[in-house]
Write a protein that holds these residues in place. Structure first.
Motif, PDB file in Angstrom:
ATOM      1  N   ILE A   1       0.834  -1.210   0.000  1.00  0.00           N
ATOM      2  CA  ILE A   1       0.000   0.000   0.000  1.00  0.00           C
ATOM      3  C   ILE A   1       0.866   1.256   0.000  1.00  0.00           C
ATOM      4  N   THR A   2       1.918   1.251   0.794  1.00  0.00           N
ATOM      5  CA  THR A   2       2.824   2.402   0.837  1.00  0.00           C
ATOM      6  C   THR A   2       3.475   2.640  -0.531  1.00  0.00           C
ATOM      7  N   LEU A   3       3.913   1.573  -1.173  1.00  0.00           N
ATOM      8  CA  LEU A   3       4.530   1.716  -2.501  1.00  0.00           C
ATOM      9  C   LEU A   3       3.532   2.226  -3.534  1.00  0.00           C
ATOM     10  N   VAL A   4       2.304   1.729  -3.499  1.00  0.00           N
ATOM     11  CA  VAL A   4       1.291   2.199  -4.447  1.00  0.00           C
ATOM     12  C   VAL A   4       1.022   3.680  -4.228  1.00  0.00           C
ATOM     13  N   GLU A   5       0.911   4.094  -2.982  1.00  0.00           N
ATOM     14  CA  GLU A   5       0.688   5.524  -2.695  1.00  0.00           C
ATOM     15  C   GLU A   5       1.864   6.362  -3.182  1.00  0.00           C
ATOM     16  N   THR A   6       3.077   5.884  -2.939  1.00  0.00           N
ATOM     17  CA  THR A   6       4.274   6.602  -3.388  1.00  0.00           C
ATOM     18  C   THR A   6       4.289   6.706  -4.908  1.00  0.00           C
ATOM     19  N   LEU A   7       3.935   5.624  -5.583  1.00  0.00           N
ATOM     20  CA  LEU A   7       3.896   5.622  -7.042  1.00  0.00           C
ATOM     21  C   LEU A   7       2.871   6.623  -7.568  1.00  0.00           C
ATOM     22  N   GLN A   8       1.709   6.651  -6.958  1.00  0.00           N
ATOM     23  CA  GLN A   8       0.657   7.557  -7.410  1.00  0.00           C
ATOM     24  C   GLN A   8       1.068   9.024  -7.265  1.00  0.00           C
ATOM     25  N   LEU A   9       1.917   9.328  -6.292  1.00  0.00           N
ATOM     26  CA  LEU A   9       2.344  10.709  -6.036  1.00  0.00           C
ATOM     27  C   LEU A   9       3.680  11.057  -6.698  1.00  0.00           C
ATOM     28  N   ALA A  10       4.319  10.080  -7.321  1.00  0.00           N
ATOM     29  CA  ALA A  10       5.655  10.287  -7.887  1.00  0.00           C
ATOM     30  C   ALA A  10       5.628  11.257  -9.067  1.00  0.00           C
ATOM     31  N   SER A  11       6.674  12.052  -9.141  1.00  0.00           N
ATOM     32  CA  SER A  11       6.861  12.910 -10.314  1.00  0.00           C
ATOM     33  C   SER A  11       7.236  12.024 -11.499  1.00  0.00           C
ATOM     34  N   ASP A  12       7.219  12.593 -12.689  1.00  0.00           N
ATOM     35  CA  ASP A  12       7.618  11.825 -13.866  1.00  0.00           C
ATOM     36  C   ASP A  12       9.055  11.315 -13.744  1.00  0.00           C
ATOM     37  N   ASP A  13       9.925  12.104 -13.117  1.00  0.00           N
ATOM     38  CA  ASP A  13      11.312  11.681 -12.938  1.00  0.00           C
ATOM     39  C   ASP A  13      11.426  10.519 -11.943  1.00  0.00           C
ATOM     40  N   GLU A  14      10.601  10.531 -10.908  1.00  0.00           N
ATOM     41  CA  GLU A  14      10.644   9.505  -9.865  1.00  0.00           C
ATOM     42  C   GLU A  14       9.894   8.226 -10.260  1.00  0.00           C
ATOM     43  N   PHE A  15       8.920   8.370 -11.133  1.00  0.00           N
ATOM     44  CA  PHE A  15       7.994   7.276 -11.420  1.00  0.00           C
ATOM     45  C   PHE A  15       8.681   5.971 -11.843  1.00  0.00           C
ATOM     46  N   PRO A  16       9.629   5.989 -12.788  1.00  0.00           N
ATOM     47  CA  PRO A  16      10.226   4.714 -13.215  1.00  0.00           C
ATOM     48  C   PRO A  16      10.880   3.935 -12.076  1.00  0.00           C
ATOM     49  N   ALA A  17      11.596   4.612 -11.202  1.00  0.00           N
ATOM     50  CA  ALA A  17      12.269   3.916 -10.093  1.00  0.00           C
ATOM     51  C   ALA A  17      11.254   3.354  -9.106  1.00  0.00           C
ATOM     52  N   VAL A  18      10.231   4.123  -8.800  1.00  0.00           N
ATOM     53  CA  VAL A  18       9.214   3.647  -7.856  1.00  0.00           C
ATOM     54  C   VAL A  18       8.425   2.500  -8.485  1.00  0.00           C
ATOM     55  N   PHE A  19       8.127   2.590  -9.770  1.00  0.00           N
ATOM     56  CA  PHE A  19       7.428   1.502 -10.456  1.00  0.00           C
ATOM     57  C   PHE A  19       8.262   0.228 -10.373  1.00  0.00           C
ATOM     58  N   SER A  20       9.550   0.342 -10.599  1.00  0.00           N
ATOM     59  CA  SER A  20      10.444  -0.807 -10.507  1.00  0.00           C
ATOM     60  C   SER A  20      10.434  -1.395  -9.095  1.00  0.00           C
ATOM     61  N   GLN A  21      10.433  -0.549  -8.085  1.00  0.00           N
ATOM     62  CA  GLN A  21      10.355  -1.027  -6.698  1.00  0.00           C
ATOM     63  C   GLN A  21       9.055  -1.783  -6.462  1.00  0.00           C
ATOM     64  N   LEU A  22       7.954  -1.250  -6.991  1.00  0.00           N
ATOM     65  CA  LEU A  22       6.658  -1.898  -6.826  1.00  0.00           C
ATOM     66  C   LEU A  22       6.661  -3.274  -7.504  1.00  0.00           C
ATOM     67  N   VAL A  23       7.224  -3.355  -8.688  1.00  0.00           N
ATOM     68  CA  VAL A  23       7.279  -4.633  -9.403  1.00  0.00           C
ATOM     69  C   VAL A  23       8.083  -5.647  -8.592  1.00  0.00           C
ATOM     70  N   GLU A  24       9.236  -5.259  -8.118  1.00  0.00           N
ATOM     71  CA  GLU A  24      10.083  -6.178  -7.356  1.00  0.00           C
ATOM     72  C   GLU A  24       9.402  -6.594  -6.047  1.00  0.00           C
ATOM     73  N   HIS A  25       8.808  -5.632  -5.356  1.00  0.00           N
ATOM     74  CA  HIS A  25       8.087  -5.947  -4.121  1.00  0.00           C
ATOM     75  C   HIS A  25       6.953  -6.935  -4.402  1.00  0.00           C
ATOM     76  N   THR A  26       6.191  -6.690  -5.450  1.00  0.00           N
ATOM     77  CA  THR A  26       5.034  -7.516  -5.771  1.00  0.00           C
ATOM     78  C   THR A  26       5.465  -8.926  -6.138  1.00  0.00           C
ATOM     79  N   ARG A  27       6.544  -9.049  -6.871  1.00  0.00           N
ATOM     80  CA  ARG A  27       7.070 -10.370  -7.220  1.00  0.00           C
ATOM     81  C   ARG A  27       7.421 -11.148  -5.948  1.00  0.00           C
ATOM     82  N   ALA A  28       8.170 -10.515  -5.049  1.00  0.00           N
ATOM     83  CA  ALA A  28       8.562 -11.172  -3.799  1.00  0.00           C
ATOM     84  C   ALA A  28       7.337 -11.466  -2.928  1.00  0.00           C
ATOM     85  N   HIS A  29       6.414 -10.538  -2.866  1.00  0.00           N
ATOM     86  CA  HIS A  29       5.168 -10.668  -2.110  1.00  0.00           C
ATOM     87  C   HIS A  29       4.406 -11.900  -2.584  1.00  0.00           C
TER      88      HIS A  29
END
Length: 127
Positions: free
Chosen positions: A22-50
């Motif tokens: 939930i924290t990662l999804v919220e962070t992704l939704q608020l991310a700037s265009d510059d931040e978005f790719p890195a946060v998206f990658s974090q979400l993907v990796e977290h979700t895979r492990a989850h």
């Protein structure tokens, strides 16, 4: 969708992982265009492990709906991979739209599939 203790299933590791999601999804939704790719990658990796962790739990407790639950996980991982390809080439709009829908998907998944898994873990003495 901020974390709310009413979302807790009573299985500590699942609850911690869900809080992180939930924290990662919220962070992704608020991310700037510059931040978005890195946060998206974090979400993907977290979700895979989850999902891998939940898969191990399902096997350990012989969860009867393992096929359906794993299929849902595979569907979401496929969607993340699809949108990840767009993000990788700088096309963020569709991934941002997808991220806006994740809280609703998660609420349903938590209340149905994950709640059933948590109940099975508790009944099996594994939680």
């Amino acid at each position: 969708m901020p974390w709310d203790e009413r979302l807790a299933l009573g299985v500590a590791d699942m609850d911690a992982t869900h809080r992180e999601f939930i924290t990662l999804v919220e962070t992704l939704q608020l991310a700037s265009d510059d931040e978005f790719p890195a946060v998206f990658s974090q979400l993907v990796e977290h979700t895979r492990a989850h999902f891998e962790h939940e898969g191990r739990l399902m096997k350990a407790c012989r969860f009867p709906a393992i096929g359906e639950h794993n299929s849902e996980h595979l569907r979401v991982l496929g969607e993340l991979a699809h949108f990840g390809r767009s993000v990788a080439v700088g096309r963020l709009k569709s991934a941002r739209d997808y991220a806006r829908g994740l809280p609703a998907w998660f609420a349903t998944h938590l209340a149905t599939m994950d709640a059933a898994l948590a109940a099975r873990l508790k009944a099996s003495g594994m939680a």
